[in-house]
Scaffold this motif. Structure first.
Motif, short mmCIF file in Angstrom:
data_model
loop_
_atom_site.label_atom_id
_atom_site.label_comp_id
_atom_site.label_asym_id
_atom_site.label_seq_id
_atom_site.Cartn_x
_atom_site.Cartn_y
_atom_site.Cartn_z
N UNK A 133 33.59 41.58 54.08
CA UNK A 133 34.42 42.93 53.12
C UNK A 133 35.45 42.27 52.26
N UNK A 134 35.82 41.36 52.21
CA UNK A 134 36.57 40.72 51.21
C UNK A 134 35.47 39.76 50.47
N UNK A 135 35.08 38.94 50.79
CA UNK A 135 33.89 38.40 50.41
C UNK A 135 32.78 39.44 49.47
N UNK A 136 32.47 40.49 49.33
CA UNK A 136 31.60 41.74 49.13
C UNK A 136 32.89 41.88 47.47
N UNK A 137 33.71 42.41 48.20
CA UNK A 137 34.50 43.12 46.88
C UNK A 137 35.12 41.84 45.70
N UNK A 138 34.85 40.60 45.88
CA UNK A 138 35.56 39.40 45.27
C UNK A 138 33.76 39.21 44.47
N UNK A 139 33.33 38.86 44.80
CA UNK A 139 31.46 37.69 45.33
C UNK A 139 31.40 36.88 44.52
N UNK A 140 30.75 36.14 45.30
CA UNK A 140 29.74 35.23 45.38
C UNK A 140 29.74 34.01 44.27
N UNK A 141 30.15 34.41 43.19
CA UNK A 141 29.54 33.40 41.66
C UNK A 141 30.92 34.28 40.68
N UNK A 142 30.73 32.81 39.71
CA UNK A 142 31.28 33.16 38.52
C UNK A 142 30.41 32.26 37.68
N UNK A 143 30.57 33.70 35.95
CA UNK A 143 30.18 32.46 35.30
C UNK A 143 30.70 32.19 34.04
N UNK A 144 31.50 31.20 33.17
CA UNK A 144 32.39 30.59 32.53
C UNK A 144 31.18 30.04 31.16
N UNK A 145 32.09 30.38 29.59
CA UNK A 145 31.55 30.08 28.99
C UNK A 145 32.01 28.05 28.92
N UNK A 146 31.09 27.81 28.15
CA UNK A 146 31.11 26.52 27.83
C UNK A 146 31.33 25.90 26.59
N UNK A 147 32.59 25.49 26.04
CA UNK A 147 32.72 25.16 24.28
C UNK A 147 32.51 24.35 24.32
N UNK A 148 32.36 23.09 23.36
CA UNK A 148 32.76 21.77 22.75
C UNK A 148 33.31 21.01 24.84
N UNK A 149 32.56 21.35 25.27
CA UNK A 149 32.70 20.37 26.48
C UNK A 149 34.12 20.16 27.04
N UNK A 150 34.51 21.90 27.26
CA UNK A 150 35.31 22.38 28.35
C UNK A 150 34.63 23.72 28.04
#
Length: 171
Positions: free
Chosen positions: A121-138
């Motif tokens: 249940x907790x896993x479904x609430x938070x989620x299995x993935x995140x997407x993060x922008x990359x800018x100038x190698x960071x």
């Protein structure tokens, strides 16, 4: 009339060649990268893992601009972006999630113990993935943002991550 037609054909050819060259040069710098890695094993709680992620993904430095997607291959843990400075936030989040999906309920699914279904249940609430922008190698996270592993099982588990990067590399 033939002169105008020839000029129009020449202009169209030049525009076409410029378009092809532009397409080829942009295609040559766009890239995909994918790899898997494991996070250190941890027991129940929310953990700041940004440094561990960055250490496992040195290829991020090769990208001028892009996106990093982190996907956890488990149903009893999760990934999220949240506070990276005050560890009390992680403790409060752990406490709150335990109240939202308490272990004390009489769940039907308990194949791996009493913490099994609350973890799902907790896993479904938070989620299995995140997407993060990359800018100038960071990673382009905000000042107070960090990548969290939310572990919902009582005993230590090693968690596997699939990291996918898509973007424009430095030339």
């Amino acid at each position: 009339m033939r002169a105008i037609s020839a000029i129009i054909s020449t202009v169209a050819l030049v525009i076409s060649l410029i378009s092809i060259k532009s397409t080829k040069s942009s295609q040559s710098t766009m890239s995909w990268s994918q790899k898997s890695f494991s996070l250190s094993s941890r027991s129940r709680g929310c953990y700041l893992v940004t440094d561990e992620v960055v250490q496992n993904l040195p290829e991020v430095k090769e990208y001028k601009i892009g996106l990093l997607n982190l996907f956890i291959q488990h149903t009893s843990a999760a990934l999220t972006l949240n506070e990276n400075w005050d560890s009390d936030v992680r403790l409060d989040m752990t406490d709150a999630l335990e109240k939202i999906a308490p272990e004390s309920w009489n769940y039907r699914h308990d194949a791996e113990g009493s913490d099994d279904m609350p973890a799902h249940i907790r896993s479904s609430l938070i989620g299995a993935s995140v997407t993060i922008p990359i800018k100038d190698g960071r990673l382009a996270t905000g000042t107070w943002q960090g990548v969290w592993l939310c572990e919902f099982r009582r005993y230590r588990h090693s968690r596997h991550i699939v990291a996918t990067i898509q973007g424009e590399k430095y030339k």
